[in-house]
Design an enzyme around this catalytic site. Sequence first.
Site, PDB file in Angstrom:
ATOM      1  N   HIS A 119       0.816  -1.222   0.000  1.00 45.98           N
ATOM      2  CA  HIS A 119       0.000   0.000   0.000  1.00 45.98           C
ATOM      3  C   HIS A 119       0.843   1.262   0.000  1.00 45.98           C
ATOM      4  O   HIS A 119       0.307   2.359  -0.018  1.00 45.98           O
ATOM      5  CB  HIS A 119      -0.905   0.028   1.247  1.00 45.98           C
ATOM      6  CG  HIS A 119      -0.135   0.227   2.511  1.00 45.98           C
ATOM      7  ND1 HIS A 119       0.513  -0.792   3.165  1.00 45.98           N
ATOM      8  CD2 HIS A 119       0.115   1.344   3.244  1.00 45.98           C
ATOM      9  CE1 HIS A 119       1.122  -0.320   4.241  1.00 45.98           C
ATOM     10  NE2 HIS A 119       0.903   0.978   4.316  1.00 45.98           N
TER      11      HIS A 119
HETATM   12  C1  UD1 Z   1      -1.103   5.959   5.751  1.00 51.58           C
HETATM   13  C2  UD1 Z   1       0.308   6.366   6.157  1.00 51.58           C
HETATM   14  C3  UD1 Z   1       1.256   5.178   5.950  1.00 51.58           C
HETATM   15  C4  UD1 Z   1       0.746   3.948   6.658  1.00 51.58           C
HETATM   16  C5  UD1 Z   1      -0.693   3.663   6.272  1.00 51.58           C
HETATM   17  C6  UD1 Z   1      -1.223   2.545   7.124  1.00 51.58           C
HETATM   18  C7  UD1 Z   1       0.916   8.718   5.852  1.00 51.58           C
HETATM   19  C8  UD1 Z   1       1.709   9.664   5.034  1.00 51.58           C
HETATM   20  N1  UD1 Z   1       0.802   7.460   5.368  1.00 51.58           N
HETATM   21  O1  UD1 Z   1      -1.073   5.674   4.365  1.00 51.58           O
HETATM   22  O2  UD1 Z   1       2.527   5.504   6.461  1.00 51.58           O
HETATM   23  O3  UD1 Z   1       1.563   2.873   6.301  1.00 51.58           O
HETATM   24  O4  UD1 Z   1      -1.505   4.832   6.501  1.00 51.58           O
HETATM   25  O5  UD1 Z   1      -2.257   1.845   6.512  1.00 51.58           O
HETATM   26  O6  UD1 Z   1       0.422   9.086   6.889  1.00 51.58           O
HETATM   27  N2  UD1 Z   1      -8.638   5.392   2.332  1.00 51.58           N
HETATM   28  C9  UD1 Z   1      -9.901   4.870   2.488  1.00 51.58           C
HETATM   29  N3  UD1 Z   1     -10.354   4.642   3.754  1.00 51.58           N
HETATM   30  C10 UD1 Z   1      -9.630   4.919   4.850  1.00 51.58           C
HETATM   31  C11 UD1 Z   1      -8.358   5.454   4.682  1.00 51.58           C
HETATM   32  C12 UD1 Z   1      -7.869   5.687   3.416  1.00 51.58           C
HETATM   33  O7  UD1 Z   1     -10.610   4.607   1.518  1.00 51.58           O
HETATM   34  O8  UD1 Z   1     -10.107   4.664   5.970  1.00 51.58           O
HETATM   35  C13 UD1 Z   1      -8.099   5.604   0.969  1.00 51.58           C
HETATM   36  C14 UD1 Z   1      -8.411   6.992   0.405  1.00 51.58           C
HETATM   37  O9  UD1 Z   1      -8.618   6.833  -0.963  1.00 51.58           O
HETATM   38  C15 UD1 Z   1      -7.093   7.727   0.626  1.00 51.58           C
HETATM   39  C16 UD1 Z   1      -6.057   6.640   0.502  1.00 51.58           C
HETATM   40  O10 UD1 Z   1      -6.678   5.462   1.006  1.00 51.58           O
HETATM   41  O11 UD1 Z   1      -6.907   8.751  -0.305  1.00 51.58           O
HETATM   42  C17 UD1 Z   1      -4.784   6.920   1.270  1.00 51.58           C
HETATM   43  O12 UD1 Z   1      -5.053   7.206   2.642  1.00 51.58           O
HETATM   44  P1  UD1 Z   1      -4.002   8.046   3.522  1.00 51.58           P
HETATM   45  O13 UD1 Z   1      -4.430   8.077   4.930  1.00 51.58           O
HETATM   46  O14 UD1 Z   1      -3.698   9.338   2.870  1.00 51.58           O
HETATM   47  O15 UD1 Z   1      -2.675   7.243   3.394  1.00 51.58           O
HETATM   48  P2  UD1 Z   1      -2.410   5.671   3.521  1.00 51.58           P
HETATM   49  O16 UD1 Z   1      -2.016   5.161   2.171  1.00 51.58           O
HETATM   50  O17 UD1 Z   1      -3.520   5.014   4.226  1.00 51.58           O
HETATM   51  N1  UDP Z   2      -3.454  -5.357   9.216  1.00 55.49           N
HETATM   52  C1  UDP Z   2      -4.748  -5.804   9.472  1.00 55.49           C
HETATM   53  N2  UDP Z   2      -5.556  -6.117   8.391  1.00 55.49           N
HETATM   54  C2  UDP Z   2      -5.130  -6.009   7.103  1.00 55.49           C
HETATM   55  C3  UDP Z   2      -3.805  -5.542   6.861  1.00 55.49           C
HETATM   56  C4  UDP Z   2      -2.997  -5.216   7.946  1.00 55.49           C
HETATM   57  O1  UDP Z   2      -5.151  -5.936  10.634  1.00 55.49           O
HETATM   58  O2  UDP Z   2      -5.899  -6.323   6.189  1.00 55.49           O
HETATM   59  C5  UDP Z   2      -2.576  -4.986  10.361  1.00 55.49           C
HETATM   60  C6  UDP Z   2      -1.281  -5.763  10.451  1.00 55.49           C
HETATM   61  O3  UDP Z   2      -1.444  -6.922  11.233  1.00 55.49           O
HETATM   62  C7  UDP Z   2      -0.325  -4.773  11.097  1.00 55.49           C
HETATM   63  C8  UDP Z   2      -0.866  -3.434  10.673  1.00 55.49           C
HETATM   64  O4  UDP Z   2      -2.192  -3.645  10.190  1.00 55.49           O
HETATM   65  O5  UDP Z   2      -0.386  -4.846  12.517  1.00 55.49           O
HETATM   66  C9  UDP Z   2       0.002  -2.862   9.586  1.00 55.49           C
HETATM   67  O6  UDP Z   2      -0.620  -1.756   9.045  1.00 55.49           O
HETATM   68  P1  UDP Z   2      -0.305  -1.205   7.601  1.00 55.49           P
HETATM   69  O7  UDP Z   2       0.338  -2.268   6.779  1.00 55.49           O
HETATM   70  O8  UDP Z   2      -1.550  -0.589   7.099  1.00 55.49           O
HETATM   71  O9  UDP Z   2       0.696  -0.011   7.900  1.00 55.49           O
HETATM   72  P2  UDP Z   2       2.271   0.124   8.153  1.00 55.49           P
HETATM   73  O10 UDP Z   2       2.675  -0.820   9.219  1.00 55.49           O
HETATM   74  O11 UDP Z   2       2.964  -0.116   6.847  1.00 55.49           O
HETATM   75  O12 UDP Z   2       2.424   1.558   8.547  1.00 55.49           O
END
Ligand code: UD1
Ligand code: UDP
Length: 353
Positions: free
Chosen positions: A203
Amino acid sequence: MICIILGTRPEIIKMAPVVRECQRLELEFMILHTGQHYSYNMDRVFFEQLRLPGAKYNLETGSGSHGGQTGRMLAGIERILLAEKPDAVLVQGDTNTVLAGSLAAAKLGIAVGHVEAGLRSYDRRMPEEINRVVSDHVSDHLFAPTEKSRGILLGEGIPDGKILVTGNTIVDAVQQNLRLAEDNDALAAHGLVGKGFLRKTAHRQENVDDPSRFRGLLDGILQLSRETGLPAVYPIHPRSRKRIEEFGLDAGDIKLIEPLDYFEFLQLESSARLVLTDSGGVQEEACITGVPCVTLRDNTERPETLDAGSNMLAGTDPGKIVECARLMLSRKGKWSNPFGDGKAAERIAGIYT
Ligand code: UD1
Ligand code: UDP
């Protein structure tokens, strides 16, 4: 009073043990949710499953550009901190929520505690790297998961007295939830058998927002799946789902499923033959649960996993992914966990008593 600021899936999971510990110690605390993540399966499901108290405030920030999203959070957090006047703020990790939370508190002279301090990828193209560096340097208490992260902080001139090596709260979370996870039926529900499948997640902005990198990592897994005969399952983050549609990418036989709750995810993770990921938390969990991991990135801020032998960096080139996967599949999962003893939350909350 401690204000625990969180906003995304990994922060909820990794802060949960700290919340529990605050409850056990009867510390006064409140949760401030920025609403960076808001979909049920990226947010509320974890509060319910991990039995966390509800957030006192939810800023409902939602998605957007980095500046727009961080700016809205900064203003909202400041407003609440001014009204609530906490003695300390706790943030976890490296998201925009962490940047906004630490900055808002530091400017108001409120002591900031940064859980998971001292991680570095040394790649400033990653938004997370900027967030980590800034948050560490405005924090008063740096909770470093390992001696390595402590060394990084010392190397950047942060005084030793501000740093406490605690272990990573992900170990606490895995220990608290793995047994509960074993009782659910995610494997059967997805037609999978223990140690008979590949589990992928991806992601990160630098991977999935770039069509050729995203194509590369899908192709690598498709090739690996054909070579090994193991099916591949990919619980897909909403950002990645959107990009697949936008770029018109074909995931072939990779089984795309909705994001899983924590118990389901842990079960699929600990039962996979191999994990392929660009997630930070997943690299750690794979190491802790003894499952070999191939990281779909060119660098990692979790080098402890490389040193332990649980993880290899493959980037997004399909040939390199297959080559690393072959090597990791031949490893036996007998490495020691470098992320602590599952008492990180106890050490963190302990300083506020
Ligand atoms: C964010 C963090 C990343 C982390 C990830 C965990 C930053 C810069 N990035 O990335 O470090 O690894 O969270 O999962 O803070 N969206 C939904 N529903 C939600 C949330 C997001 O549909 O509940 C979609 C939206 O289209 C949004 C996109 O995901 O534009 C990205 O969401 P965003 O919170 O900006 O960044 P992540 O990729 O989730
Ligand atoms: N995770 C979850 N369901 C999913 C994918 C990830 O519960 O479908 C959990 C996973 O076990 C881990 C955390 O989410 O504890 C990791 O989050 P993510 O990969 O979104 O973010 P990152 O660690 O890269 O910031």
